[in-house]
Design a protein around this motif. Structure first.
Motif, mmCIF file in Angstrom:
data_model
loop_
_atom_site.group_PDB
_atom_site.id
_atom_site.type_symbol
_atom_site.label_atom_id
_atom_site.label_comp_id
_atom_site.label_asym_id
_atom_site.label_seq_id
_atom_site.Cartn_x
_atom_site.Cartn_y
_atom_site.Cartn_z
ATOM 1 N N LYS A 231 5.985 4.264 -2.437
ATOM 2 C CA LYS A 231 6.678 4.933 -0.812
ATOM 3 C C LYS A 231 5.384 6.338 -0.755
ATOM 4 C CE LYS A 231 9.757 1.725 0.161
ATOM 5 N NZ LYS A 231 9.545 1.090 1.244
ATOM 6 N N LEU A 232 5.773 6.814 -1.143
ATOM 7 C CA LEU A 232 4.752 7.647 -1.727
ATOM 8 C C LEU A 232 3.283 7.443 -0.862
ATOM 9 C CD1 LEU A 232 6.148 10.438 -4.022
ATOM 10 C CD2 LEU A 232 6.253 10.519 -1.590
ATOM 11 N N LYS B 249 9.985 5.443 -5.946
ATOM 12 C CA LYS B 249 9.398 6.420 -5.236
ATOM 13 C C LYS B 249 7.771 6.595 -5.106
ATOM 14 C CE LYS B 249 13.864 8.869 -5.703
ATOM 15 N NZ LYS B 249 14.287 10.470 -6.021
ATOM 16 N N GLU C 76 2.577 4.966 0.338
ATOM 17 C CA GLU C 76 2.800 4.427 1.671
ATOM 18 C C GLU C 76 2.323 5.848 2.581
ATOM 19 O OE1 GLU C 76 5.071 1.717 2.021
ATOM 20 O OE2 GLU C 76 4.322 0.506 0.235
ATOM 21 N N LYS C 77 3.102 7.366 1.861
ATOM 22 C CA LYS C 77 3.238 7.721 3.036
ATOM 23 C C LYS C 77 2.000 8.931 3.164
ATOM 24 C CE LYS C 77 7.068 10.816 3.202
ATOM 25 N NZ LYS C 77 8.185 11.499 3.728
ATOM 26 N N GLN C 78 1.516 8.766 2.131
ATOM 27 C CA GLN C 78 0.887 10.024 2.002
ATOM 28 C C GLN C 78 -0.180 9.112 0.972
ATOM 29 O OE1 GLN C 78 3.503 13.288 0.401
ATOM 30 N NE2 GLN C 78 2.948 12.897 -1.721
ATOM 31 N N GLY D 97 7.027 14.958 -4.535
ATOM 32 C CA GLY D 97 5.904 14.164 -3.518
ATOM 33 C C GLY D 97 4.746 15.285 -3.921
ATOM 34 N N SER E 286 7.510 20.117 -2.516
ATOM 35 C CA SER E 286 5.566 19.599 -2.050
ATOM 36 C C SER E 286 5.142 19.623 -2.330
ATOM 37 C CB SER E 286 6.782 18.516 -0.965
ATOM 38 O OG SER E 286 6.461 19.341 0.526
ATOM 39 N N LYS F 16 -2.907 12.363 -0.281
ATOM 40 C CA LYS F 16 -2.844 13.239 -0.883
ATOM 41 C C LYS F 16 -3.029 13.276 -2.734
ATOM 42 C CE LYS F 16 0.700 17.034 -1.872
ATOM 43 N NZ LYS F 16 2.569 17.820 -1.116
ATOM 44 N N TYR G 144 -2.986 10.095 -4.201
ATOM 45 C CA TYR G 144 -1.360 8.995 -4.290
ATOM 46 C C TYR G 144 -2.055 7.727 -4.188
ATOM 47 C CZ TYR G 144 2.412 12.493 -4.641
ATOM 48 O OH TYR G 144 3.626 13.107 -5.363
ATOM 49 N N ARG G 145 -3.436 7.234 -3.564
ATOM 50 C CA ARG G 145 -3.057 5.433 -2.945
ATOM 51 C C ARG G 145 -4.343 5.309 -4.636
ATOM 52 N NH1 ARG G 145 -6.557 4.295 1.803
ATOM 53 N NH2 ARG G 145 -4.533 4.031 2.759
#
Length: 631
Positions: free
Chosen positions: A73-74, A70, A76-78, A294, A267, A81, A93-94
């Motif tokens: 995936k986050l 999870k 990649e998605k955010q 998230g 979130s 953030k 997150y990255r």
């Protein structure tokens, strides 16, 4: 002239409508009167079922989705953030994903780690704790979180019990490493979070992280074969002896990570974590919970009562985590203007006393206290979703269908469950204290402890109500009232809780018994007014013709025990009282406490300001009771 009613007659409702309205109102009043928690229970139960169904859907689709999956995936998605905020620095997150990739690459290149190998982690609260944890998880390793308060013999025991290939040590814990390094197993490779090392044969990690690639490691390294496979070891003192490595599976992490969501966090929330990350509350509920949502986490190196609310305002914190002691420390701070000027709406944790709970709400505003109960290694959890002051949770018929548990009668003298003439355990009545036991089955497994099967077996009760049944013994006494609210009552066995930590009496007595003037040491916990848990006290029997060396006693406990386990009170007796089963008698000692007015034996107090044990006088006793003397 015709009236308005003649021109436009009002519609007459069907004859059944008034009856239906009266029926609905009656049902409403009946529900309020006899089932006041119906809707709250239903909402909570639906949340539990929703999460369970989601996991079941993954299983039916042949997918195994872990908390680490999870997180990736986050990222990649955010990616931009904030995931962690630490000492004012934002880690997105990255950022966390890429740095954990670097750490995974370092160990992939420099160590022959196989999937399933164990790596022990001795670090304080800092972003690199999470980077190392995630990086090793990406290699499919089991990570053992070591309690940095634990010293020397106990720490060596923790390391050996989880059989790690590698030990990773934080830069601020090199003094602890120096203590254990000469006696550490030679096959354990040691890495430190530094660029250079003065220790022989110790590897450095920071310099290699900077040179490593940010590319992800092969997916097959971290992919889980089963949700029931081990992924963490978290140490708990349990009810007896030295700390034990509780086996934490992917399934338990997923359940723990759902806690914040179950209490209503989203979130958009910003979660403030001041508890140590080696604790399941901070790592599973806190960090895991942020990933499940998230959301963003504000991580603190160490809890500070004076900086707590200013940090909450500075970072717009909306959710805080606590243990009972933390809330008391906040309430003990001098009153300031604008204490309710913050955005905190949820406080999630356990162990807060009723009086502190009420004072916290009165002083700091409309914060919803979300008390819960759960043992690190346990298979049962309760959540106080109604906000009832003092309760750790609530149960009902449907909850027990999913999570079967019982409270059984317990013999305090024999220190074991009571069994009737047929050999079966008996349930207590509502309002009576009983030992909490939870049924072990496929849906609610108990994964036990690493390193010693005997420890796992000791936590299980067999043939409790019928032949072949199996229950997890929580070691906790609970009370269920007539409204089905549950309340924590006490711990059983040779343990007590102080400053949010479990203290194993056998560990403390073993350390004290190493002194050459001690014949026997009987360790127990005593209640102190306005303090959660119990303070450590030890009854001492001196060897013949020996005298008590208070200076040596102080050096011994502060050297070999974590600060929370050091006995605050000493009592010197001539003879050790035993039970009928030849165990040390603790009940009378606990009842008598540490009052020099009623106890004729010599009493001593651990005065941290003087760094010594001093004679416990009536005046000093009064200062402790009034709160003038800090414990």
């Amino acid at each position: 002239m015709r009236g308005w009613d003649d021109l436009y007659p009002l519609p007459v409702p069907p004859s059944w409508v008034p009856g239906a309205a009266v029926g609905i109102l009656s049902l409403h009043f009946v529900q309020k009167l006899f089932f006041p928690y119906f809707w709250a229970d239903l909402r909570y139960l639906l949340k539990v079922m929703t999460y369970g169904l989601r996991m079941e859907m993954y299983r039916l689709q042949g997918r195994i989705v872990t908390v680490l999956d999870k997180f990736v995936k986050l990222a990649e998605k955010q990616p931009h953030k904030p995931f962690l905020i630490y000492e004012g620095t934002v880690h997105t997150y990255r950022d966390v994903d890429r740095r954990s990739n670097r750490i995974a690459q370092v160990f992939l290149q420099h160590e022959a780690l196989k999937k399933g190998d164990t790596v022990a982690l001795l670090m304080g609260n800092e972003p690199d704790f999470i980077h190392v944890w995630f990086g090793l998880a990406k290699l499919g390793c089991v990570v053992a979180f070591l309690n940095f308060n634990v010293r020397f013999r106990s720490l060596l025991h923790c390391v050996s019990s989880c059989e790690p290939k590698i030990l990773v040590v934080g830069a601020d814990l090199l003094g602890t490493l120096e203590e254990i390094l000469p006696k550490l197993q030679k096959d354990v490779s040691v890495w430190i979070m530094a660029k250079d090392s003065t220790f022989p044969s110790v590897h450095t990690l920071l310099d290699k992280i900077e040179a490593a690639s940010e590319d992800p490691v092969p997916v097959n390294r971290c992919s889980a074969n089963s949700l029931k496979s081990a992924v963490l070891y978290i140490f708990t003192s349990g009810t007896t002896g030295l700390p034990k490595a509780a086996v934490i599976s992917h399934l338990q992490i997923l359940k723990g990570a759902a806690g914040l969501w179950a209490f209503g966090a989203t979130s958009k929330d910003i979660i403030y974590i001041t508890l140590p990350l080696y604790h399941s509350a901070a790592s599973l509920l806190g960090i895991g919970g942020c990933i499940e949502l998230g959301a963003t986490c504000v991580l603190k190196k160490k809890f500070s009562a004076s900086q707590f609310w200013s940090d909450c305002r500075k970072y717009n914190v909306t959710v805080i985590q606590y243990i009972g002691e933390l809330c008391r420390y906040l309430c003990n701070q001098p009153v300031k203007e604008g204490e309710k000027n913050h955005k905190v709406r949820l406080a999630i944790g356990n162990g807060v006393r009723n009086d502190v709970w009420k004072e916290f709400l009165d002083r700091f505003g409309a914060v919803k206290i979300c008390e819960f109960y759960g043992a690190t290694e346990g298979n049962i959890c309760f959540m106080n979703h109604t906000g009832k002051i003092g309760s750790v949770g609530r149960t009902n018929f449907f909850y027990k269908l999913f999570f079967p548990f019982d409270l059984i009668k317990y013999d305090f003298q024999k220190d074991e469950p009571i069994r009737n003439k047929h050999g079966w355990c008996e349930k207590v009545k509502k309002g009576e204290a009983g030992l909490l036991i939870s049924k072990v089955n496929a849906k609610n497994p108990f994964f036990g402890y690493a390193g010693n099967k005997r420890h796992t077996e000791k936590k299980l009760l067999c043939e409790v109500f019928q032949k072949g049944d199996l229950y997890f013994n929580t070691g906790d006494l609970m009370v269920q009232d007539h409204d089905n609210f549950l309340y924590f009552w006490d711990r059983i066995g040779d343990t007590f809780r102080w400053k949010g930590e479990n203290v194993a009496t056998t560990e403390v007595s073993d350390v004290i018994a190493m002194l050459d003037f001690i014949q026997e040491a009987n360790v127990y916990g005593v209640s102190v007014p306005d303090h959660e848990g119990k303070a450590g006290m030890v009854s001492l029997i001196l060897k013949q013709n020996a005298s008590l060396d208070l200076e040596q006693m102080y050096k011994q406990v502060v050297t070999y025990l974590p600060s929370y386990a050091c006995p605050l009170f000493l009592r010197v007796q001539e003879k050790m009282e035993m039970t009928g089963t030849f165990k040390q008698q603790k009940f009378r000692l606990v009842d008598e406490g540490f009052n020099p007015s009623t106890i004729t034996d010599p009493l001593y107090f651990l005065d941290n300001s003087k760094k010594a044990y001093v004679l416990l006088t009536k005046e000093l006793h009064e200062m402790i009771l009034s709160g003038k003397m800090k414990l």
